[in-house]
Design a protein around this motif. Structure first.
Motif, PDB file in Angstrom:
ATOM      1  N   TYR A 146     -12.957  -9.407 -23.132  1.00 38.29           N
ATOM      2  CA  TYR A 146     -13.996  -9.039 -24.002  1.00 38.29           C
ATOM      3  C   TYR A 146     -15.237  -8.069 -23.369  1.00 38.29           C
ATOM      4  CZ  TYR A 146     -18.430  -9.541 -26.290  1.00 38.29           C
ATOM      5  OH  TYR A 146     -19.858  -9.367 -26.816  1.00 38.29           O
ATOM      6  N   CYS A 147     -15.477  -8.609 -21.935  1.00 34.40           N
ATOM      7  CA  CYS A 147     -16.253  -7.936 -21.243  1.00 34.40           C
ATOM      8  C   CYS A 147     -16.032  -6.659 -20.888  1.00 34.40           C
ATOM      9  CB  CYS A 147     -16.471  -8.973 -19.865  1.00 34.40           C
ATOM     10  SG  CYS A 147     -17.392 -10.349 -19.927  1.00 34.40           S
ATOM     11  N   ALA A 148     -14.718  -6.255 -20.443  1.00 35.54           N
ATOM     12  CA  ALA A 148     -14.337  -4.969 -20.526  1.00 35.54           C
ATOM     13  C   ALA A 148     -14.404  -4.089 -21.306  1.00 35.54           C
ATOM     14  CB  ALA A 148     -12.907  -5.049 -19.824  1.00 35.54           C
ATOM     15  N   TRP A 149     -14.042  -4.789 -22.488  1.00 42.54           N
ATOM     16  CA  TRP A 149     -14.216  -3.821 -23.848  1.00 42.54           C
ATOM     17  C   TRP A 149     -15.729  -3.631 -24.112  1.00 42.54           C
ATOM     18  CZ3 TRP A 149     -17.146  -5.819 -28.045  1.00 42.54           C
ATOM     19  CH2 TRP A 149     -17.167  -4.992 -29.168  1.00 42.54           C
ATOM     20  N   ARG A 150     -16.579  -4.616 -24.148  1.00 38.14           N
ATOM     21  CA  ARG A 150     -17.862  -4.300 -24.324  1.00 38.14           C
ATOM     22  C   ARG A 150     -18.457  -3.289 -23.378  1.00 38.14           C
ATOM     23  NH1 ARG A 150     -23.305  -8.163 -23.704  1.00 38.14           N
ATOM     24  NH2 ARG A 150     -24.581  -6.699 -24.660  1.00 38.14           N
ATOM     25  N   THR A 151     -18.166  -3.405 -22.107  1.00 34.73           N
ATOM     26  CA  THR A 151     -18.708  -2.582 -21.154  1.00 34.73           C
ATOM     27  C   THR A 151     -18.234  -0.899 -21.388  1.00 34.73           C
ATOM     28  OG1 THR A 151     -18.706  -3.931 -19.236  1.00 34.73           O
ATOM     29  CG2 THR A 151     -18.672  -1.680 -18.454  1.00 34.73           C
ATOM     30  N   ASP A 152     -16.819  -0.960 -21.936  1.00 36.35           N
ATOM     31  CA  ASP A 152     -16.322   0.524 -22.256  1.00 36.35           C
ATOM     32  C   ASP A 152     -17.252   1.007 -23.586  1.00 36.35           C
ATOM     33  OD1 ASP A 152     -14.689   0.446 -20.684  1.00 36.35           O
ATOM     34  OD2 ASP A 152     -12.761  -0.168 -21.648  1.00 36.35           O
ATOM     35  N   ARG A 153     -17.256   0.217 -24.608  1.00 36.01           N
ATOM     36  CA  ARG A 153     -18.046   0.513 -25.812  1.00 36.01           C
ATOM     37  C   ARG A 153     -19.476   0.988 -25.456  1.00 36.01           C
ATOM     38  NH1 ARG A 153     -13.823   0.106 -26.481  1.00 36.01           N
ATOM     39  NH2 ARG A 153     -14.078   2.332 -25.952  1.00 36.01           N
ATOM     40  N   VAL A 154     -20.038   0.202 -24.564  1.00 39.75           N
ATOM     41  CA  VAL A 154     -21.593   0.595 -24.240  1.00 39.75           C
ATOM     42  C   VAL A 154     -21.745   1.864 -23.520  1.00 39.75           C
ATOM     43  CG1 VAL A 154     -23.565  -0.066 -22.833  1.00 39.75           C
ATOM     44  CG2 VAL A 154     -22.424  -1.846 -24.353  1.00 39.75           C
ATOM     45  N   ASN A 155     -20.539   2.175 -22.588  1.00 40.86           N
ATOM     46  CA  ASN A 155     -20.526   3.424 -22.024  1.00 40.86           C
ATOM     47  C   ASN A 155     -20.236   4.363 -23.032  1.00 40.86           C
ATOM     48  OD1 ASN A 155     -21.274   2.220 -19.392  1.00 40.86           O
ATOM     49  ND2 ASN A 155     -19.107   1.980 -19.069  1.00 40.86           N
ATOM     50  N   GLU A 156     -19.358   4.156 -23.741  1.00 39.31           N
ATOM     51  CA  GLU A 156     -18.987   5.388 -24.909  1.00 39.31           C
ATOM     52  C   GLU A 156     -20.070   5.639 -25.777  1.00 39.31           C
ATOM     53  OE1 GLU A 156     -16.276   5.907 -28.862  1.00 39.31           O
ATOM     54  OE2 GLU A 156     -15.757   4.090 -27.401  1.00 39.31           O
ATOM     55  N   GLN A 157     -21.009   4.552 -26.056  1.00 34.58           N
ATOM     56  CA  GLN A 157     -22.260   5.129 -26.700  1.00 34.58           C
ATOM     57  C   GLN A 157     -23.278   5.960 -26.159  1.00 34.58           C
ATOM     58  OE1 GLN A 157     -22.738   4.267 -30.105  1.00 34.58           O
ATOM     59  NE2 GLN A 157     -24.424   5.842 -29.984  1.00 34.58           N
ATOM     60  N   ILE A 158     -23.121   5.557 -24.934  1.00 37.08           N
ATOM     61  CA  ILE A 158     -24.315   6.577 -23.946  1.00 37.08           C
ATOM     62  C   ILE A 158     -23.659   7.838 -23.804  1.00 37.08           C
ATOM     63  CG2 ILE A 158     -25.031   6.608 -21.491  1.00 37.08           C
ATOM     64  CD1 ILE A 158     -24.993   3.670 -21.254  1.00 37.08           C
ATOM     65  N   LEU A 159     -22.307   8.008 -23.533  1.00 26.85           N
ATOM     66  CA  LEU A 159     -21.698   9.347 -23.529  1.00 26.85           C
ATOM     67  C   LEU A 159     -22.131   9.984 -24.995  1.00 26.85           C
ATOM     68  CD1 LEU A 159     -18.480   8.659 -21.601  1.00 26.85           C
ATOM     69  CD2 LEU A 159     -20.519   9.756 -20.911  1.00 26.85           C
ATOM     70  N   VAL A 160     -22.019   9.446 -26.134  1.00 27.25           N
ATOM     71  CA  VAL A 160     -22.217  10.035 -27.434  1.00 27.25           C
ATOM     72  C   VAL A 160     -23.693  10.235 -27.383  1.00 27.25           C
ATOM     73  CG1 VAL A 160     -22.492   9.431 -30.005  1.00 27.25           C
ATOM     74  CG2 VAL A 160     -20.166   8.596 -28.487  1.00 27.25           C
ATOM     75  N   ASP A 161     -24.572   9.504 -27.273  1.00 31.95           N
ATOM     76  CA  ASP A 161     -25.944   9.771 -26.954  1.00 31.95           C
ATOM     77  C   ASP A 161     -26.545  10.894 -26.510  1.00 31.95           C
ATOM     78  OD1 ASP A 161     -26.388   7.418 -28.629  1.00 31.95           O
ATOM     79  OD2 ASP A 161     -27.092   6.268 -27.354  1.00 31.95           O
TER      80      ASP A 161
END
Length: 174
Positions: A146-161
């Protein structure tokens, strides 16, 4: 941000000044916390027996321990947070039921010999009334995933932003 007038501790030369060759100096960087995270300042402390131990146990010798600064969730991971993770797994890995079953919390932790907890076994994780309650029955491996998934999703959102990538709702098996 480097200001004119500050000087180097190494050479004494002024930063960001034409006379000294415009030695670049930038300061004031602060890392932005992820969503729902709070900063915890690290430090050093003495772990083990201390002079206030009234039992005078000597099985844990005192030693200095240093903990690095880190970010931590402001609250426990809720059922809703974990259901969001499972939803993503179902969307990205639609045919892999074993992967999804392995990620689902174990609701049998509510069972006890002399207690009637069947409503919790059946409803605690899935019912909307418990959406903001802490998730229960998660193994260390599930929590780590879960923690690895959350980190990936947060980083993905930063790249999208930042406009580096775009959201890809068709991703599968990646």
């Amino acid at each position: 941000k480097g200001r004119k007038g500050e000087s180097s501790r190494t050479t004494g030369w002024e930063y960001n000044a034409e006379e000294t060759g415009n030695i670049p100096y930038l300061s004031g960087y602060e890392q932005e916390a992820g969503p729902g995270l709070t900063f915890v300042q690290g430090g050093t402390f003495s772990m083990g027996r201390d002079e206030q131990d009234v039992m005078y146990k000597w099985d844990n010798h005192p030693r200095r321990v240093t903990v690095a600064s880190f970010y931590m969730d402001e609250t426990e991971v809720s059922n809703q947070d974990f259901r969001e993770y499972l939803h993503w797994l179902k969307r990205v890995y639609p045919g892999e039921t074993t992967k999804i079953q392995n990620a689902t919390p174990d609701s049998s932790v509510w069972r006890s010999e002399l207690a009637y907890n069947e409503p919790y076994v059946e409803n605690y994780f899935r019912h909307p009334a418990y959406a903001d309650y802490p998730v229960v029955g998660v193994s260390w491996n599930q929590a780590n995933s879960y923690c690895a998934w959350r980190t990936d999703r947060v980083n993905e959102q930063i790249l999208v932003d930042k406009g580096i990538i775009t959201h890809d709702n068709t991703q599968s098996g990646q």
